[in-house]
Design an enzyme around this catalytic site. Structure first.
Site, short mmCIF file in Angstrom:
data_model
loop_
_atom_site.label_atom_id
_atom_site.label_comp_id
_atom_site.label_asym_id
_atom_site.label_seq_id
_atom_site.Cartn_x
_atom_site.Cartn_y
_atom_site.Cartn_z
N THR A 117 0.92 -1.20 -0.01
CA THR A 117 0.03 -0.11 -0.09
C THR A 117 0.76 1.13 0.02
OG1 THR A 117 -1.64 1.35 1.23
CG2 THR A 117 -0.14 -0.26 2.65
N TYR A 141 -2.11 0.30 9.90
CA TYR A 141 -2.37 -0.43 8.74
C TYR A 141 -0.96 -0.33 7.89
CZ TYR A 141 -3.86 -0.97 3.54
OH TYR A 141 -3.86 -1.27 2.75
#
Length: 329
Positions: A117, A141
């Site tokens: 990501t 995250y």
């Protein structure tokens, strides 16, 4: 040669299964169906329902199929939730990935494609952001994904094991043929939420922060069509099969759109002027993140087919209408 797709019933994973199906590749899927749907993948696909931390299940899959590569999507993806429940993300993303990577090494599986990501960059100082930028994630995250990248790097240095980590930006849209799309309830993806608002599934759309240091005060993101992202994964796998070295690459178009620009696009495509409300900023959100995609463009024969915001919105809206009809039956 069979490919194992983890999290293959989820949003991006299901598009990957259709990409592999269209390419006539042999593949199997493992998914715990916590956020995915078994109907989202081709009917011919073999699905193992379970966890990637279940070593007995992994051994069964490896024993029953000639697995030569893993494309790894399984994990948790909601940034604000990762801030409030970080241990969930370090368990589902980092610890689970470690178990999967170890199982691959023990079973002599040499090729691994990882769903990373752009959140690993945090709030980048230079836009567009390149893969060599400082890695300073703002959320658990992002950190959980970065930790997995580091595990892959170190594993590749120690074993006969090659990987590609694709750092994607904001994934949106749906399969142009209407076979799958973003189907998770209470999703947080902006374009999906806006499409839900346009169809009356939500009373309004919230803008989380309008005082960022951007042209209109709202966050700017690089939106990539999910089908183009799936094709990038497949091309990355073919590169490894052809002898390519391990690599980390951004997966984005290099174009940035603000939240307000996206809202305007959804209103234009849907022809619905839905209500928009200003909300406080969310923890972990970066003001502006846009990809420098020169590395992926030079290393893969990747030719994005849907690099157009109205097209992305149309495909997402078409899928949302299909879901609405499906749920009304």
């Amino acid at each position: 040669m069979t490919i194992l797709v983890t999290g293959g019933c989820g949003y991006i994973g299901s598009h990957m299964t259709w990409c592999l199906h269209d390419a006539k590749e042999d593949f199997v899927v493992i998914d715990n169906l916590s956020t995915g749907f078994d109907w989202a993948i081709p009917q011919s696909a073999k699905l193992y329902e379970g966890e990637i931390t279940d070593l007995d299940l992994l051994q069964t899959i490896f024993r029953n199929h000639d697995i030569t590569a893993v494309i790894h999507f399984a994990g948790s993806i909601i940034v604000p939730e990762s801030v409030s429940n970080p241990l969930k993300y370090y368990n589902n993303n980092t610890a689970a990935s470690r178990t999967l990577i170890e199982a691959c090494v023990k079973n002599n599986i040499k090729h691994f494609i990882f769903s990373s990501t752009a959140a690993v960059y945090g709030d980048p100082e230079v836009i567009p952001v390149s893969e060599d930028a400082p890695l300073t994630p703002l959320s658990p995250y992002g950190t959980s994904k970065l930790m997995t990248e580091l595990m892959l790097r170190d594993t590749a240095a120690a074993h006969d094991f090659k990987y590609t980590a694709l750092r994607y930006f904001n994934v949106a849209g749906a399969d142009p043929e209407g076979r799958t799309g973003q189907s998770t309830k209470n999703a947080t993806h902006l374009i999906k939420v806006a499409c839900e608002a346009a169809l009356g599934k939500r009373t309004h759309l919230g803008i989380f922060g309008d005082d960022f240091d951007t042209p209109d005060g709202t966050g700017v993101r690089d939106y990539i069509h999910v089908s183009d992202l799936a094709s990038a994964h497949y091309l990355a796998l073919k590169r490894l099969r052809d002898g390519g070295d391990s690599i980390v690459m951004n997966a984005g178009y290099g174009d940035g759109y603000s939240v307000l620009q996206v809202i305007d696009a959804v209103k234009a495509v849907s022809d619905v002027n839905f209500e928009v409300k200003k909300e406080p900023r969310r923890a972990g959100d970066s003001p502006k993140v846009v990809a420098d995609n020169s590395r992926i463009m030079s290393n893969l024969d990747w030719k994005p087919q849907f690099d157009d915001l109205p097209t992305i919105v149309k495909h997402a809206l078409d899928w949302e209408k299909k879901l609405q009809f499906k749920n009304s039956l």
